[in-house]
Design a protein around this motif. Structure first.
Motif, short mmCIF file in Angstrom:
data_model
loop_
_atom_site.label_atom_id
_atom_site.label_comp_id
_atom_site.label_asym_id
_atom_site.label_seq_id
_atom_site.Cartn_x
_atom_site.Cartn_y
_atom_site.Cartn_z
N GLU A 54 12.30 -29.84 114.60
CA GLU A 54 11.09 -30.11 114.29
C GLU A 54 10.73 -31.85 114.43
O GLU A 54 9.18 -31.99 114.74
CB GLU A 54 11.15 -29.54 112.72
CG GLU A 54 11.47 -28.31 112.39
CD GLU A 54 9.94 -27.45 113.10
OE1 GLU A 54 8.99 -28.05 113.09
OE2 GLU A 54 10.46 -26.55 113.27
N ILE A 55 11.50 -32.76 114.34
CA ILE A 55 11.01 -33.33 114.71
C ILE A 55 10.43 -34.21 116.13
O ILE A 55 9.55 -34.87 116.03
CB ILE A 55 12.56 -34.51 114.31
CG1 ILE A 55 13.27 -34.94 113.05
CG2 ILE A 55 11.94 -36.14 114.43
CD1 ILE A 55 14.00 -35.12 112.86
N GLY A 56 10.96 -33.43 116.75
CA GLY A 56 10.55 -33.92 118.12
C GLY A 56 8.94 -33.56 118.62
O GLY A 56 8.17 -33.59 118.83
N VAL A 57 8.69 -32.27 117.92
CA VAL A 57 7.65 -31.54 117.72
C VAL A 57 6.26 -32.74 117.22
O VAL A 57 5.64 -32.25 117.53
CB VAL A 57 7.29 -29.69 117.21
CG1 VAL A 57 5.91 -29.68 116.93
CG2 VAL A 57 7.96 -29.58 117.51
N ARG A 58 7.08 -33.10 115.76
CA ARG A 58 6.08 -33.67 114.98
C ARG A 58 5.87 -35.27 115.64
O ARG A 58 4.23 -35.79 116.43
CB ARG A 58 6.60 -33.97 114.22
CG ARG A 58 6.03 -35.15 112.86
CD ARG A 58 6.64 -36.30 111.83
NE ARG A 58 7.55 -36.58 112.12
CZ ARG A 58 8.50 -38.03 112.29
NH1 ARG A 58 7.64 -38.63 112.52
NH2 ARG A 58 9.56 -37.96 112.42
N LEU A 59 6.87 -35.69 116.41
CA LEU A 59 6.52 -37.06 117.80
C LEU A 59 5.80 -36.71 118.35
O LEU A 59 5.09 -37.09 118.87
CB LEU A 59 7.40 -37.68 118.22
CG LEU A 59 8.52 -38.18 116.86
CD1 LEU A 59 10.48 -38.31 117.58
CD2 LEU A 59 7.85 -39.41 116.39
N ALA A 92 9.64 -38.36 121.56
CA ALA A 92 9.43 -36.77 121.38
C ALA A 92 10.74 -36.01 122.16
O ALA A 92 11.46 -34.94 121.98
CB ALA A 92 7.86 -35.50 121.41
N ALA A 93 10.52 -36.11 123.39
CA ALA A 93 11.19 -35.53 124.47
C ALA A 93 12.58 -35.90 124.10
O ALA A 93 13.84 -35.22 124.41
CB ALA A 93 11.01 -36.19 125.90
N LEU A 109 14.14 -33.68 121.06
CA LEU A 109 13.86 -32.15 121.40
C LEU A 109 15.08 -32.24 122.99
O LEU A 109 15.50 -31.44 122.92
CB LEU A 109 12.62 -31.79 122.42
CG LEU A 109 11.75 -31.89 122.14
CD1 LEU A 109 10.00 -31.71 122.63
CD2 LEU A 109 11.55 -30.90 120.56
N GLU A 110 15.89 -33.16 123.66
CA GLU A 110 16.49 -33.57 124.43
C GLU A 110 17.89 -33.09 123.12
O GLU A 110 19.19 -32.66 123.67
CB GLU A 110 17.05 -33.85 125.75
CG GLU A 110 17.83 -34.16 126.04
CD GLU A 110 17.46 -35.32 126.90
OE1 GLU A 110 18.37 -35.79 128.39
OE2 GLU A 110 16.76 -36.49 127.01
N TRP A 111 17.62 -33.57 122.05
CA TRP A 111 19.28 -34.10 121.33
C TRP A 111 19.27 -32.71 120.69
O TRP A 111 20.20 -32.65 120.44
CB TRP A 111 19.03 -35.12 120.15
CG TRP A 111 19.87 -35.54 119.64
CD1 TRP A 111 21.46 -35.03 119.05
CD2 TRP A 111 19.97 -36.80 119.08
NE1 TRP A 111 22.13 -35.38 118.56
CE2 TRP A 111 21.65 -36.72 118.65
CE3 TRP A 111 18.94 -38.20 118.85
CZ2 TRP A 111 21.43 -37.95 117.22
CZ3 TRP A 111 19.78 -38.91 118.06
CH2 TRP A 111 20.98 -38.71 116.97
N ALA A 112 18.51 -31.98 120.69
CA ALA A 112 18.72 -30.61 120.12
C ALA A 112 18.59 -30.02 120.96
O ALA A 112 19.66 -29.03 120.58
CB ALA A 112 16.78 -30.09 119.58
N TYR A 113 18.50 -30.07 122.39
CA TYR A 113 18.92 -29.05 122.78
C TYR A 113 19.99 -29.62 123.73
O TYR A 113 20.79 -28.41 123.18
CB TYR A 113 18.12 -29.25 124.50
CG TYR A 113 18.72 -28.69 126.28
CD1 TYR A 113 18.45 -27.27 125.77
CD2 TYR A 113 19.68 -29.53 126.84
CE1 TYR A 113 18.86 -26.53 127.14
CE2 TYR A 113 19.68 -28.23 128.03
CZ TYR A 113 19.40 -26.94 127.86
OH TYR A 113 19.93 -26.59 129.14
N ASP A 114 20.75 -30.92 123.86
CA ASP A 114 22.36 -31.23 123.69
C ASP A 114 23.08 -29.89 122.57
O ASP A 114 24.14 -29.48 122.89
CB ASP A 114 22.19 -31.80 124.31
CG ASP A 114 21.88 -32.78 125.34
OD1 ASP A 114 21.47 -31.65 126.00
OD2 ASP A 114 22.10 -34.14 125.44
N LEU A 115 22.54 -30.14 121.26
CA LEU A 115 23.50 -29.81 120.24
C LEU A 115 23.10 -28.23 120.39
O LEU A 115 24.53 -28.07 119.75
CB LEU A 115 22.67 -30.35 119.14
CG LEU A 115 22.82 -31.70 118.57
CD1 LEU A 115 21.25 -32.23 117.43
CD2 LEU A 115 24.26 -32.16 117.83
#
Length: 186
Positions: free
Chosen positions: A127-132, A141-142, A145-151
């Motif tokens: 959600e933070i990535g989408v806001r950014l 943002a990237a 989103l990469e952090w979310a993907y890795d998590l």
């Protein structure tokens, strides 16, 4: 394209006629270019407002462009909730839809502090990535989103990682095409 939304991951709502149903009955989707959730069938979504649980109702109101009502109901929901995590995210979503960046960021930061698992943290990071991305801060943002993907991958949530990937790729694509850096030099 299958796209990611906080709503899919947290509630699984709309099973009977929305995102999780067959494409012919889809009433909303995530736009792969803007990463915004958009209404496909306004009449169906409006007709179901009374049926949705409070979390989904706030989310649906924001998609329908009823920003003031969505934010007001989101605040009431947050104030009355013992578990603030999901209400924080749905209120942040409503605030983001009305371009209240600072308020959105504060709500997301609180949700991040309350995330009690890698999967919940990934949800907030998404959600933070989408806001950014909305704020045209594509590098940040990237990274989120990469952090979310890795998590998601580390948590064994392969399906969620796959759903996160299109947003990550879109942010990376826009960043690569951007002639102007998203952070001015210091």
């Amino acid at each position: 394209m299958i796209a990611l939304s906080w709503q899919l991951m947290t509630t699984g709502a709309f099973v009977g006629g929305g995102r999780l149903a067959v494409p012919q009955t889809e009433i909303w989707r995530t736009d792969p270019v803007t990463l915004w959730d958009v209404v496909v069938d306004r009449r169906a979504m409006s007709a179901r407002l009374g049926e949705y649980p409070s979390l989904e109702r706030v989310w649906a109101l924001s998609l329908l462009g009823r920003d003031r009502q969505a934010v007001a109901e989101g605040r009431v929901l947050l104030a009355s909730s013992a578990d603030r995590f999901r209400p924080l995210l749905v209120l942040a979503h409503a605030c983001r839809r009305s371009h209240r960046w600072r308020e959105t960021a504060l709500l997301q930061e609180e949700a991040l502090r309350l995330a009690s698992s890698p999967a919940r943290e990934a949800l907030v990071r998404y959600e933070i990535g989408v806001r950014l991305f909305d704020e045209a801060l594509y590098r940040d943002a990237a990274a989120e989103l990469e952090w979310a993907y890795d998590l998601y991958q580390a948590a064994g949530r392969e399906r969620m990682a796959r759903l996160c990937l299109p947003a990550l790729r879109r942010a990376q694509e826009v960043l690569a095409l951007s002639p102007i850096p998203d952070h001015p030099p210091i």
